[in-house]
Design an enzyme around this catalytic site. Sequence first.
Site, PDB file in Angstrom:
ATOM      1  N   HIS A  90       0.850  -1.204   0.000  1.00  0.00           N
ATOM      2  CA  HIS A  90       0.000   0.000   0.000  1.00  0.00           C
ATOM      3  C   HIS A  90       0.879   1.246   0.000  1.00  0.00           C
ATOM      4  CE1 HIS A  90      -3.001   2.967   1.100  1.00  0.00           C
ATOM      5  NE2 HIS A  90      -3.916   2.076   0.770  1.00  0.00           N
ATOM      6  N   GLU A 159      -3.828   1.621  -7.521  1.00  0.00           N
ATOM      7  CA  GLU A 159      -4.289   2.749  -6.714  1.00  0.00           C
ATOM      8  C   GLU A 159      -3.404   3.967  -6.964  1.00  0.00           C
ATOM      9  OE1 GLU A 159      -6.438   1.342  -2.977  1.00  0.00           O
ATOM     10  OE2 GLU A 159      -4.334   1.146  -2.525  1.00  0.00           O
TER      11      GLU A 159
END
Length: 235
Positions: A90, A159
């Site tokens: 992430h 993302e």
Amino acid sequence: MILAANFKTNHTRKSTAAYLEALELFLDASPAGCDIRVYPPLSALLRADLYSHTKIGAQNFYPAIEGAYTGEVGAAQLNEFDIKNVLIGHSERRALLKETQEFIAQKFAFAATQGWEIIYCIGEPKDVRDSGFEAVAEYLWGEFDGIDISYDKLAVAYEPIWAIGTGVSAEVQDIAKVLDMLKDKLKDTPLLYGGSVNADNLSSIISLKSCDGALIGGAALDVANFCKLIQIAQK
Ligand code: PEP
């Protein structure tokens, strides 16, 4: 279709239990027909085997069974909660926690040896996006250094960093272009999009031919909102 809720550093053990209870009741009444995953903070992990419709995953772990890693959580601790799926890569961990690609690859290899399902996150910063599609492609492939893309329990979440938590999602045609490029190489690996997904944009994003789901932060923090997103995906 995978719909995953990343709580980040939100929710307590008590509120996570209430969230999961409400989510399971909702899914009992209207089965999602898709893979629903929730990633609470490590301190709020609950036994994954107690939930029949929802997979509970870990946002983070240290790539070791156990040992001298102060402040970290290894496989022995996750196994106690029957956790079998994890987030890796992430952008918040890359940027704020300074996780390098080398360390991320180590985490990936360890998770694979445990047989865990992995959502592997990649995404470019704004300056790279502003440099055009070729630059974005090069940046994203760099985030696969050391990663075994043939791992069969892998899903990849694209993302764009500038879209995470900003309320500004990427344009649908730009998401399509990146996901198509990834699909070309990653073949059967499910591809998710993440970055300010909400009830207004979810449908157009998951309708894209190379999109297999979404990783959702802010819009999934409230269980009623997450159920609404699941309902949209069901259609
Ligand atoms: C995320 O946490 O991965 C994310 C995409 O957050 P948000 O939906 O809030 O942008």
